[in-house]
Write an enzyme that holds these catalytic residues in place. Structure first.
Site, PDB file in Angstrom:
ATOM      1  N   CYS A 169      -2.584   8.991   2.756  1.00 50.79           N
ATOM      2  CA  CYS A 169      -2.025   8.604   1.784  1.00 50.79           C
ATOM      3  C   CYS A 169      -3.624   8.669   0.996  1.00 50.79           C
ATOM      4  O   CYS A 169      -3.547   8.808  -0.471  1.00 50.79           O
ATOM      5  CB  CYS A 169      -1.957   7.042   1.422  1.00 50.79           C
ATOM      6  N   GLU A 190       0.888  -1.235   0.019  1.00 52.88           N
ATOM      7  CA  GLU A 190      -0.024  -0.114   0.022  1.00 52.88           C
ATOM      8  C   GLU A 190       0.935   1.032   0.163  1.00 52.88           C
ATOM      9  O   GLU A 190       1.509   1.556   0.917  1.00 52.88           O
ATOM     10  CB  GLU A 190      -0.805   0.006   1.425  1.00 52.88           C
TER      11      GLU A 190
END
Length: 509
Positions: free
Chosen positions: A281, A247
């Site tokens: 993010c 990720e």
């Protein structure tokens, strides 16, 4: 995001070298932790391997009980956990509470859902193998290494830790060097619940410790961080063919259509762009607004932005930059956007201080500027007008990243959301998908691959096991060295009936 911290080495002989975890707002030492080397990492993995058999053999129901106990312990100690996040990461106590609360909800979902998702279930066999009963189940890999980030040190790694544990794996957790105390809190509370068994182990240190974990005898690595570091993780894991789930970063956009609720869209853009000092993010860094509502949207955005300021324990809505080196990146993106003709309507030049970044909104920024193409990871928003939703989608997708995003509108919102190249999109809200445990979480492109959360997140830490059981003798015995021509002829006839029909494709003109 990743970092390098100079450890405070005590001696070359004697105690292991250590590093300090610092409060980014005050500079105070929050805690001192060992820099674990190869021997310590291998020992942690070996201990987890030994404990994994006990944990696996508990079965789904047994593991569920322990995980739900852990959930309850974390809930009762929520304020302590939030305080640890507040002191190590700098985010407001309320934001830390929110983060930890969502993590707790994910633990509960994974614990309760693992048996249903991963347990043995029947699969259709088809006519040719109708004498068989087919099953598939999902088996734990063994030991999973988790390398966590600093921006959401509870919620983000929990998407790997809780799901890997629920699937039957033991875990070795290497938290960020900026938030090792949060990692220690999570591991200690779980170890307390399982009466000291090393099912969830901790290793602490800098980048080299993470590299040791990647090359240790683990069965999978789950990593959260930058795309650049993710590539290094993959390279290290390739030595042992260790699979990875990555990720990485994002450059998410929020699209505002002409029929959107502008007040809600502005509120969402500010929260997704500024909360946690922009260190998210899946936060918003770009905003594309239909030109017909650009001016009223900007008026609403600036109205709501009044009074937003950073701070620590003085009422600031977001904290300092956790990683000092990121300040240079944020400054360079702002300066580049302004140099290329962008217009600062809030903040701008001089917004970056020695610890805090003032909220910054820049409009009419060229699409090839750093503030549009690279991850800023700061409390900034680039807001540009677009002539229609086709242009909004085109610009949104013109990035190497593909993590998340949002669309605000009515008639076309769902269609626009479906056209965005990203792993996750919210319509008329932001980041909602992260709070829904049943949904997969992850990206495409430089944002990574693999998934945490949801059924896909549970399966990510398993391997599928197929089993067939013959329930009666076959009409055609195909798996035999004595198979005759008559059997083969009947097999061909059956295939012709099943699959030899004419195509339904339109004829070529």
């Amino acid at each position: 995001m990743t970092a390098t911290i100079e450890p405070s080495v005590e001696t070359t002989e004697g105690p292991r070298p250590t590093f300090d975890s610092l409060n980014p707002a005050t500079g105070d030492v929050v805690g001192t932790f060992p820099i674990d080397g190869r021997a310590e990492v291998d020992a942690a993995v070996a201990a987890a391997r030994e404990a994994s058999a006990w944990w696996r053999d508990l079965g789904f129901d047994g593991r569920k009980e322990y995980l739900l106990q852990w959930r309850s312990v974390l809930t009762r100690r929520l304020s302590q956990l939030a305080d640890q996040v507040h002191r190590e990461g700098g985010k407001p106590h309320g934001d830390a509470l929110l983060e930890a609360g969502l993590a707790i909800d994910h633990i509960a979902w994974a614990a309760k859902s693992a048996g249903k998702v991963l347990g043995r279930h029947k699969v259709g066999t088809g006519l040719l193998m109708s004498n068989q009963t087919a099953y598939v189940e999902y088996k734990p890999l063994g030991v999973v290494g988790v390398i966590g980030p600093w921006n959401y040190p509870t919620f983000t790694p929990m998407g790997s830790i809780a799901y890997a544990l629920a699937a039957g794996n033991a875990v070795v957790f290497k938290p960020s060097e900026y938030t090792p105390g949060v990692g220690r809190f999570l591991v200690d509370t779980f170890t307390e619940v399982v009466h000291g068994r090393p099912v969830l182990n901790l290793v602490t240190g800098l980048g080299e410790t993470g590299n040791h974990l990647c090359t240790a005898a683990v069965d999978k690595i789950a990593f959260t961080g930058s795309a650049a570091t993710g590539k290094k993780v993959m390279a290290a894991c390739a030595e042992n063919l260790t699979p990875v789930v990555i990720e990485a970063g994002g450059k998410d956009s929020l699209i505002v259509d002409e029929d959107a609720d502008l007040q809600s869209a502005a509120e969402a853009a500010l929260w997704a762009g500024m909360s946690n000092a922009g260190q998210t993010c899946i936060g918003t860094e770009r905003v594309y607004v239909h030109e017909k509502v650009f001016d009223p949207f900007m008026a609403e955005l600036l109205k709501q932005a009044e009074g937003i300021r950073p701070g620590y324990d003085d009422g600031g809505v977001y904290g300092p930059a956790t990683m000092p080196k990121q300040l240079d990146v944020i400054r360079s993106h702002i300066d580049d956007a302004l140099a290329r003709g962008g217009q600062a309507v809030l903040g701008g030049a001089g917004a970056v201080g020695d610890k805090y970044v003032q909220p910054t909104i820049i409009t009419h920024v060229p699409e090839d500027s750093l503030a549009v193409t690279e991850e800023t990871f700061g409390p900034t928003l680039v807001v540009n007008p677009v002539k229609d939703m086709d242009e909004a989608v085109e610009l949104t997708n013109a990035t190497k990243y593909g993590l998340a995003g949002a669309v605000f509108g009515k008639k076309r919102a769902m269609d626009v959301a479906a056209r965005i190249r990203s792993g996750m999109t919210s319509v008329n809200s932001v980041i909602s998908f992260a709070a829904i445990p049943g949904l997969p979480f992850g990206g495409v492109g430089d944002s990574g691959f693999g998934r945490i959360h949801g059924p896909d997140g549970l399966r990510e830490f398993t391997y599928p096991k197929a089993i067939t059981k013959q329930r009666m003798k076959p009409v055609l015995m195909l798996q035999s060295l004595t198979r005759d021509e008559k059997t083969e002829s009947r097999f061909q006839q059956i295939l012709t009936v099943m699959h030899g029909g004419s195509s339904t494709l339109p004829k070529r003109r």
